[in-house]
Scaffold this motif. Structure first.
Motif, mmCIF file in Angstrom:
data_model
loop_
_atom_site.group_PDB
_atom_site.id
_atom_site.type_symbol
_atom_site.label_atom_id
_atom_site.label_comp_id
_atom_site.label_asym_id
_atom_site.label_seq_id
_atom_site.Cartn_x
_atom_site.Cartn_y
_atom_site.Cartn_z
ATOM 1 N N GLU A 1 0.493 1.104 -6.460
ATOM 2 C CA GLU A 1 1.586 1.631 -5.843
ATOM 3 C C GLU A 1 2.917 0.867 -6.075
ATOM 4 O O GLU A 1 3.947 1.316 -6.399
ATOM 5 C CB GLU A 1 1.414 1.804 -4.305
ATOM 6 C CG GLU A 1 0.704 2.899 -3.889
ATOM 7 C CD GLU A 1 0.179 2.940 -2.444
ATOM 8 O OE1 GLU A 1 0.494 1.876 -1.842
ATOM 9 O OE2 GLU A 1 -0.392 3.853 -1.890
ATOM 10 N N LEU B 1 4.090 1.580 -9.611
ATOM 11 C CA LEU B 1 4.944 2.775 -9.716
ATOM 12 C C LEU B 1 6.048 2.570 -9.130
ATOM 13 O O LEU B 1 7.470 3.049 -9.822
ATOM 14 C CB LEU B 1 4.200 3.665 -9.247
ATOM 15 C CG LEU B 1 2.580 4.083 -9.707
ATOM 16 C CD1 LEU B 1 2.001 5.130 -8.680
ATOM 17 C CD2 LEU B 1 2.885 4.867 -11.149
ATOM 18 N N GLN B 2 6.355 2.052 -7.990
ATOM 19 C CA GLN B 2 7.666 1.651 -7.437
ATOM 20 C C GLN B 2 8.531 0.811 -8.234
ATOM 21 O O GLN B 2 9.690 1.193 -8.291
ATOM 22 C CB GLN B 2 7.328 1.038 -6.018
ATOM 23 C CG GLN B 2 7.392 1.992 -4.908
ATOM 24 C CD GLN B 2 6.764 1.235 -3.602
ATOM 25 O OE1 GLN B 2 7.034 0.045 -3.499
ATOM 26 N NE2 GLN B 2 6.197 1.819 -2.458
ATOM 27 N N THR C 1 6.808 8.057 -10.258
ATOM 28 C CA THR C 1 5.762 8.661 -9.575
ATOM 29 C C THR C 1 4.752 8.730 -10.315
ATOM 30 O O THR C 1 4.684 8.945 -11.622
ATOM 31 C CB THR C 1 5.929 9.675 -8.507
ATOM 32 O OG1 THR C 1 6.140 11.058 -9.691
ATOM 33 C CG2 THR C 1 7.463 9.377 -7.724
#
Ligand code: KG4
Ligand code: ZN
Length: 339
Positions: free
Chosen positions: A60, A63-64, A69
């Protein structure tokens, strides 16, 4: 093309988003070093459990940090071997689940191949400048290998350790000298500018490009015992005596690594020498390779040399460009061979 690269073969849970195999948009590494430090080495069961805890947040975050996304990701690449089986399974299953849910190509990457591709993230295009063939020296806690890379996907293993990996040797030596874990940085720090008053033996193994470090480790143990450094007593060890042994030990490992890497370059007509793995952070190794090599030496920054997701994403991209994707049958392969 954006590839999500996932790495969990040893004690680092890592994920990165890599653009066109060359540019890391993010590179998140969750290291377990602190967790394993109290055991003086990586404990496989502990590693698997830590990977399970870290894998989702690490992906996560990757991606951030890349400001994308899952919708932007074009393929998922994951290290599927070699490594600790329980550790590998965490990354492989996470990658499989993402690829299945998002209908994305799934690419399994060999861990040593991934280390080689760190050079593609750090330099413009090593395949063109200095050009193939390249010799890759991968020296880490788990590996000490010499690979001739003649092109993308074209590897030949020309040397490997017959016992301990060089990083493992540093870690064991540091334990003998009471210097803590991980051992490589601790030995380097203790040694400072010292190269040891008394040289330690090198295992040349005739004209083979293989390595052996267990004899050196035993030699160090005897020297430490003779000086009352090992086993540790009530009084602190003589820091100068420890530093002399650390310096001599470091010189012996570095001499063998640099000598055989340069021999591999000469025997195989390589146009460049690439260093990878945690041990390539060693200042003396960098110095000796640069000094002795007849061809350019490519040494990615330390954070690219240690385990990370971006090297997996880069290797995965080049695999995908050659039409390689594994799909749902991909499995963890703890003893996966590179060639
Ligand atoms: O590549 P890596 O992070 O993990 C794997 O083993 O895959 O390598 C870790 C190893 C450890 O054994 C550590 O002692 C060694 O790399 N290392 C060093 C140095 N920094 C890390 N060895 C010698 N000198 C260093 N400066
Ligand atoms: Zn590694």
């Amino acid at each position: 093309m954006l590839v999500l690269g996932i790495e969990s073969s040893c004690d680092e849970t890592a994920a990165a988003v890599v653009e066109d195999g060359r540019r890391a948009l993010s590179d998140v590494v969750s290291s377990q070093v602190a967790v394993h430090a109290r055991y003086g080495g990586v404990v496989p069961e502990v590693a698997s459990r830590q990977h399970l805890l870290s894998i989702v947040p690490v992906v996560e975050q990757a991606l951030q940090k890349a400001e994308v996304t899952m919708d932007h990701i074009d393929a998922v690449a994951v290290t599927h071997g070699p490594g600790l089986v329980g550790a590998l399974m965490v990354g492989v299953n996470a990658a499989k689940a993402i690829a299945y849910a998002r209908k994305l190509p799934l690419i399994g990457v060999h861990h040593l191949e991934a280390h080689a591709y760190a050079a593609w993230l750090a330099y413009d295009d090593p395949g063109r400048d200095p050009g193939f063939p390249l010799v890759i020296l991968i020296a880490s806690g788990a590996h000490t290998d010499l690979i001739v890379m003649r092109g993308h996907g074209d590897y030949q293993l020309v040397g490997r350790t017959r016992d301990d990996a060089s990083g493992e040797a540093f870690d064991k030596a540091a334990r003998i000298l009471g210097l803590g874990f991980p051992g490589g940085p601790a030995i380097q720090k203790s040694a400072g500018q010292r190269r040891g008053e008394k040289p330690m033996p090198r295992a040349w193994l005739h004209d083979s490009l293989d390595f052996s470090f267990s004899g050196l480790k035993t030699h160090l143990l005897h020297e430490a015992q003779a000086r009352g450094i090992y086993p540790p007593g009530d009084a602190p060890a003589d820091a100068e005596a420890v530093a002399q042994l650390a310096g001599a030990f470091q010189e012996a490992v570095v001499d063998v690594l640099a000598t055989k890497a340069v021999q591999a370059v000469e025997r195989h007509g390589a146009r460049g020498l690439v260093l990878g793995g945690g041990v390539s952070a060693n200042a003396r190794l960098r110095e000796e390779c640069a000094r002795r090599s007849p061809v350019p030496v490519l040494i990615p920054a330390p954070r690219l040399c240690t385990d990370n997701g971006s090297m997996v994403g880069a290797a995965g991209y080049y695999r995908y460009m050659r039409g390689i994707a594994h799909g749902a049958s991909l499995d963890a392969a703890p003893s996966l061979a590179i060639a």
